[in-house]
Scaffold this motif. Structure first.
Motif, mmCIF file in Angstrom:
data_model
loop_
_atom_site.group_PDB
_atom_site.id
_atom_site.type_symbol
_atom_site.label_atom_id
_atom_site.label_comp_id
_atom_site.label_asym_id
_atom_site.label_seq_id
_atom_site.Cartn_x
_atom_site.Cartn_y
_atom_site.Cartn_z
ATOM 1 N N SER A 84 0.829 -1.196 0.000
ATOM 2 C CA SER A 84 0.000 0.000 0.000
ATOM 3 C C SER A 84 0.868 1.253 0.000
ATOM 4 O O SER A 84 2.083 1.192 0.209
ATOM 5 C CB SER A 84 -0.911 0.002 1.232
ATOM 6 N N TRP A 85 0.234 2.401 -0.223
ATOM 7 C CA TRP A 85 0.969 3.657 -0.229
ATOM 8 C C TRP A 85 1.716 3.856 1.090
ATOM 9 O O TRP A 85 2.870 4.247 1.122
ATOM 10 C CB TRP A 85 0.018 4.820 -0.469
ATOM 11 N N SER A 86 1.067 3.581 2.172
ATOM 12 C CA SER A 86 1.690 3.807 3.472
ATOM 13 C C SER A 86 2.800 2.808 3.766
ATOM 14 O O SER A 86 3.640 3.049 4.629
ATOM 15 C CB SER A 86 0.639 3.712 4.574
ATOM 16 N N GLY A 87 2.767 1.676 3.080
ATOM 17 C CA GLY A 87 3.727 0.617 3.379
ATOM 18 C C GLY A 87 3.308 -0.286 4.511
ATOM 19 O O GLY A 87 3.979 -1.279 4.799
ATOM 20 N N ARG A 88 2.194 0.047 5.147
ATOM 21 C CA ARG A 88 1.779 -0.738 6.311
ATOM 22 C C ARG A 88 1.107 -2.047 5.928
ATOM 23 O O ARG A 88 1.036 -2.972 6.738
ATOM 24 C CB ARG A 88 0.848 0.085 7.191
ATOM 25 N N SER A 89 0.601 -2.103 4.695
ATOM 26 C CA SER A 89 -0.074 -3.325 4.247
ATOM 27 C C SER A 89 0.699 -3.946 3.096
ATOM 28 O O SER A 89 1.013 -3.267 2.121
ATOM 29 C CB SER A 89 -1.501 -3.007 3.804
ATOM 30 N N THR A 90 0.983 -5.223 3.233
ATOM 31 C CA THR A 90 1.668 -5.960 2.170
ATOM 32 C C THR A 90 0.917 -7.255 1.894
ATOM 33 O O THR A 90 0.273 -7.814 2.800
ATOM 34 C CB THR A 90 3.121 -6.286 2.551
#
Length: 126
Positions: free
Chosen positions: A52-58
């Protein structure tokens, strides 16, 4: 002009590691999810991993879960995407593509992405 440029592919023996990188430039990628896909000869392009954009979800394909790790770095004029690939198998052999999606959430489908790189070859020998 939007450019996604992959690097880091090559030839490696089974069990080895490679780190793919993708440099995205030409526009702001604020709010964009990004992903990696791969395509082997004679097969359709398939999902590998997304972030995700935030990097929190992969998210990962079942075939690479536990072996591959996706990450990203926000920079002022570029967006850098990485794929650390460990314990490589011959079935991981494919051209790997970086993709960017004009939404913050990810997608498992190629049609969900708006920009694509030219691909980098990964070959795993047995």
């Amino acid at each position: 002009q939007v450019l996604l440029v992959e690097s880091g592919g090559g030839l490696v023996q089974a069990g080895g590691s490679l780190r793919l990188s993708c440099a995205a430039s030409g526009r702001t990628f604020s709010g964009y999810a990004m992903g990696w896909f791969r395509q082997a000869p004679g097969k359709e392009r398939e999902f590998v991993a997304a972030i995700s954009w935030s990097g929190r979800s992969t998210y990962y394909a079942d075939s690479v879960k536990g072996r591959f790790t996706i990450s990203r770095e926000h920079a002022e004029n570029t967006e850098n995407l990485h794929l650390q690939m460990n314990s490589l198998k011959p079935e991981d052999t494919a051209v790997y593509y970086c993709a960017a999606r004009a939404m913050s959430g990810t997608s498992y489908y190629p049609r969900g992405y708006d920009y694509w790189g030219q691909g980098t070859q990964v070959t795993v020998s047995s």
